[in-house]
Design a protein around this motif. Structure first.
Motif, PDB file in Angstrom:
ATOM      1  N   SER A  53       0.822  -1.224   0.000  1.00  0.00           N
ATOM      2  CA  SER A  53       0.000   0.000   0.000  1.00  0.00           C
ATOM      3  C   SER A  53       0.854   1.272   0.000  1.00  0.00           C
ATOM      4  O   SER A  53       0.557   2.230   0.703  1.00  0.00           O
ATOM      5  CB  SER A  53      -0.936  -0.011   1.215  1.00  0.00           C
ATOM      6  N   ASP A 110       5.154   3.931  12.084  1.00  0.00           N
ATOM      7  CA  ASP A 110       3.722   3.841  11.767  1.00  0.00           C
ATOM      8  C   ASP A 110       3.465   4.020  10.273  1.00  0.00           C
ATOM      9  O   ASP A 110       2.587   3.356   9.699  1.00  0.00           O
ATOM     10  CB  ASP A 110       2.936   4.891  12.558  1.00  0.00           C
ATOM     11  N   ILE A 111       4.214   4.911   9.651  1.00  0.00           N
ATOM     12  CA  ILE A 111       4.054   5.130   8.209  1.00  0.00           C
ATOM     13  C   ILE A 111       4.458   3.875   7.437  1.00  0.00           C
ATOM     14  O   ILE A 111       3.734   3.418   6.536  1.00  0.00           O
ATOM     15  CB  ILE A 111       4.901   6.340   7.759  1.00  0.00           C
ATOM     16  N   ARG A 113       4.652   0.744   8.546  1.00  0.00           N
ATOM     17  CA  ARG A 113       3.712  -0.357   8.801  1.00  0.00           C
ATOM     18  C   ARG A 113       2.443  -0.197   7.967  1.00  0.00           C
ATOM     19  O   ARG A 113       1.900  -1.174   7.435  1.00  0.00           O
ATOM     20  CB  ARG A 113       3.356  -0.410  10.286  1.00  0.00           C
ATOM     21  N   SER A 114       1.961   1.016   7.849  1.00  0.00           N
ATOM     22  CA  SER A 114       0.754   1.263   7.051  1.00  0.00           C
ATOM     23  C   SER A 114       1.009   1.013   5.567  1.00  0.00           C
ATOM     24  O   SER A 114       0.206   0.371   4.886  1.00  0.00           O
ATOM     25  CB  SER A 114       0.273   2.693   7.274  1.00  0.00           C
ATOM     26  N   GLU A 115       2.130   1.500   5.078  1.00  0.00           N
ATOM     27  CA  GLU A 115       2.412   1.385   3.646  1.00  0.00           C
ATOM     28  C   GLU A 115       2.823  -0.027   3.237  1.00  0.00           C
ATOM     29  O   GLU A 115       2.720  -0.374   2.052  1.00  0.00           O
ATOM     30  CB  GLU A 115       3.500   2.387   3.257  1.00  0.00           C
ATOM     31  N   GLN A 117       1.330  -2.755   4.224  1.00  0.00           N
ATOM     32  CA  GLN A 117       0.206  -3.677   4.238  1.00  0.00           C
ATOM     33  C   GLN A 117      -0.104  -4.105   2.808  1.00  0.00           C
ATOM     34  O   GLN A 117       0.015  -3.302   1.874  1.00  0.00           O
ATOM     35  CB  GLN A 117      -1.027  -3.019   4.860  1.00  0.00           C
ATOM     36  N   ARG A 119      -1.961  -4.679  -0.467  1.00  0.00           N
ATOM     37  CA  ARG A 119      -2.964  -3.792  -1.068  1.00  0.00           C
ATOM     38  C   ARG A 119      -4.338  -4.462  -1.221  1.00  0.00           C
ATOM     39  O   ARG A 119      -5.375  -3.821  -1.059  1.00  0.00           O
ATOM     40  CB  ARG A 119      -2.457  -3.328  -2.435  1.00  0.00           C
ATOM     41  N   THR A 242       2.659  -7.409  15.025  1.00  0.00           N
ATOM     42  CA  THR A 242       2.235  -6.431  16.034  1.00  0.00           C
ATOM     43  C   THR A 242       1.754  -7.072  17.337  1.00  0.00           C
ATOM     44  O   THR A 242       1.259  -6.374  18.211  1.00  0.00           O
ATOM     45  CB  THR A 242       1.102  -5.542  15.478  1.00  0.00           C
TER      46      THR A 242
END
Length: 274
Positions: A53, A110-111, A113-115, A117, A119, A242
């Motif tokens: 992502s 955090d950035i 980990r979010s990116e 994920q 898609r 996590t």
């Protein structure tokens, strides 16, 4: 702009992207990705970040020309070591190196980990396995063989980990975590099935294949505990996990030549020396 020079498998690409993302955020600059290596001499590897992502922006010939001729090249000074000078790199810059250190992720966890994920949502057998992983005291076990065994250069530089490494690591996890279920991932799943005998409930995951390595990454990172190989792929699976109180076992000897890997393995992980 910042251009990240991507090579290697998915795990390597993730390290390279993360370091360049750090610089792009510090500089307030646009991040672009050079994927041309996957179209030419490096064609045996596949570009894989498009399955995650990220805010994907592929560098074109004009971007590469602009940065290479009017900017400068930043080359990683050494393997497995964080270079604090990276925070003073000024755009436009072309970033070249492996950047295999958890310290490049500090402050942007955090950035990333979010990116990182996947898609697309899980489906079919992967969705079923994900439910099973969430419902058990799951341990991801990654056995890397492939070119570590078949390619003389890779075998000399890296080398496949001995079976005893996995057995010692699993004894430690069982001692700390109690009853567990193993989810075994490998690029040689038949070897793993034939050789990894622990007496523990075990699921061998071999259906995705190299073209769906991102699905294995999602399954592995959903596990509660980890026994990783000397592989950037399983390093990322463990880092992305996590679960509070996760146990991560990693080999103390990452390379056969054993360079200092102090910046590679987080302090909370357990190094297994054999």
């Amino acid at each position: 702009m910042i251009i990240s020079d991507l090579i290697g498998g998915l795990g390597n690409q993730m390290f390279m992207y993360a370091a360049a993302r750090r610089v792009s955020l510090l500089q307030g600059a646009k991040l672009k990705l050079n994927t041309t290596h996957f179209q030419s001499s490096y064609g045996w590897r596949r570009y894989g970040l498009n399955n995650l992502s990220i805010a994907e922006d592929i560098a074109g010939i004009e971007d590469l020309t602009t940065v290479l001729y009017h900017g400068h090249i930043y080359s990683e000074p050494g393997p497995f070591a964080f270079d604090p000078n990276v925070d003073r790199v000024a755009a436009p810059v072309y970033m070249r190196g492996y950047f295999q250190s958890f310290r490049y992720l500090e402050g942007i966890e955090d950035i990333i980990r979010s990116e990182f994920q996947v898609r697309t949502p899980p489906a079919g057998q992967n969705a079923q396995l994900l439910d099973l992983i969430h419902g058990t005291n799951s341990v991801a076990v990654h056995i890397r063989r492939g070119d570590y065994v078949t390619d003389p250069g890779a075998a000399q530089a890296h080398g496949a980990l001995p079976l005893d490494y996995y057995l010692w690591a699993l004894r430690l996890i069982v001692h700390r975590a109690g009853n567990v279920t193993l989810f075994v991932f490998s690029d040689d799943i038949y070897w793993a099935q034939a050789n990894l005998a622990t007496g523990l409930p075990t699921v061998f995951v071999g259906h995705n294949g190299p073209d769906q390595d991102y699905e294995d990454l999602r399954l592995m990172s959903a596990c509660k505990h980890f026994v990783i190989a000397n592989s950037s792929f399983s390093w990322w699976a463990a880092w992305l996990g996590t679960h509070e109180g996760k146990i991560v076992c990693a080999p103390a000897r990452w390379m056969a030549s054993n360079p200092d890997t102090g910046d590679l393995i987080p302090e909370s992980w357990t190094r297994i020396a054999l």
